[in-house]
Write an enzyme that holds these catalytic residues in place. Structure first.
Site, mmCIF file in Angstrom:
data_model
loop_
_atom_site.group_PDB
_atom_site.id
_atom_site.type_symbol
_atom_site.label_atom_id
_atom_site.label_comp_id
_atom_site.label_asym_id
_atom_site.label_seq_id
_atom_site.Cartn_x
_atom_site.Cartn_y
_atom_site.Cartn_z
ATOM 1 N N ASP A 103 0.904 -1.299 -0.130
ATOM 2 C CA ASP A 103 0.013 -0.017 0.077
ATOM 3 C C ASP A 103 0.912 1.111 0.086
ATOM 4 O O ASP A 103 1.904 1.189 0.429
ATOM 5 C CB ASP A 103 -0.940 0.068 1.223
HETATM 6 N N1 URA Z 1 -1.175 -6.131 3.819
HETATM 7 C C1 URA Z 1 -1.947 -4.729 3.842
HETATM 8 O O1 URA Z 1 -2.764 -4.422 4.458
HETATM 9 N N2 URA Z 1 -0.906 -3.701 3.167
HETATM 10 C C2 URA Z 1 0.224 -4.273 2.495
HETATM 11 O O2 URA Z 1 0.802 -3.200 1.813
HETATM 12 C C3 URA Z 1 0.696 -5.401 2.444
HETATM 13 C C4 URA Z 1 -0.238 -6.268 3.118
#
Ligand code: URA
Length: 246
Positions: A103
């Site tokens: 993310d």
């Molecule tokens: N899970 C999440 O919520 N975000 C990420 O970036 C990776 C795994």
């Protein structure tokens, strides 16, 4: 192979742009400026540099990035900074793409490659490649979390997750290590939201048997060998050791 062909297959520049760069002296072969575009190059023997940066000779490129916050993994989201902006120009091949997603607000280990087959193997749920995340929660860890995660959680929207592993980092109240073998959208954040908590920080610290090098700064990247990438698929970091070392 001609020098301009070699560079065109391994950088983001067109043959025409490369010929100009070569004739203006931006390219060296084995340390000497080479101004002839048709100079014959042996990818496995010659060291080619473009604007002072080594252009690896291998057919496929594997780059490990320590992703900072604020960058998205897609290349074309208007108004957003892409992780591709963090890759030095000499490493920016045409088909270089992130393998899986982190993310915008997550940090840590992100592999980028133009080797589509290996990328597919790493993200495929069937390969079960382990992804390890260190998180910081908004509220204290609860004893029930590990068992809920181990039994295969159901997210708020009804999505069923595969059984996973989680534990509180010793000596802390809000830090934990999570091991997933799948990668649903915002999965770790949604798992803790479903248990009534909130993930404040999320860092991917290992994929399979490859651990994020502690000396790789945020925003920094390094070229990996194919055999290092295979460690992501063939081996697995030790959960208990990662929990201790942080
Ligand atoms: N899970 C999440 O919520 N975000 C990420 O970036 C990776 C795994």
């Amino acid at each position: 192979m001609r020098l301009d062909q070699f560079l065109s297959a391994r950088t983001m520049y067109s043959r025409r742009e490369l010929r100009q760069m070569i004739s203006s002296g931006s390219v060296t072969v084995d340390g000497a400026v080479m101004k002839k575009s048709d100079f014959p190059v042996k990818p496995e023997e010659n060291r080619v540099c473009l604007m002072g940066e080594h252009v690896p000779g291998d057919l496929y490129l594997y780059v490990l990035l320590n992703k900072p916050k604020g960058y998205v993994c897609s290349a074309d989201e208007p108004g957003q900074h892409s992780v591709l902006e963090l890759i030095p120009p000499a490493l920016l091949r045409k088909n270089l793409r992130p393998v899986g997603r982190l993310d915008k607000d997550s940090t840590g280990m992100l592999l980028l490659t133009d080797d589509g087959q290996t990328a597919h193997q790493i993200i495929s749920v069937r390969s079960h490649a382990a992804k390890f995340y260190r998180i910081v929660l908004a509220r204290p860890w609860e004893d029930s979390y590990a068992a809920q995660i181990a039994s295969g959680m159901v997210l708020r929207d009804g999505t069923q997750c595969m059984p996973a592993q989680a534990a509180l980092v010793p000596g802390t109240q809000r830090e934990a290590l999570i091991l997933l073998r799948e990668g649903k959208y915002h999965q770790v954040r949604r798992m803790f939201a479903a248990m009534g908590n909130h993930v404040e920080e999320l860092e991917r610290v290992a994929i399979g048997g490859l651990v994020l090098p502690p000396d790789l700064p945020l925003g920094g990247c390094q070229v990996l060998l194919h055999k290092d990438v295979q460690k992501m698929l063939k081996y697995e970091a030790d959960f208990a050791s990662l929990l201790q070392t942080g």
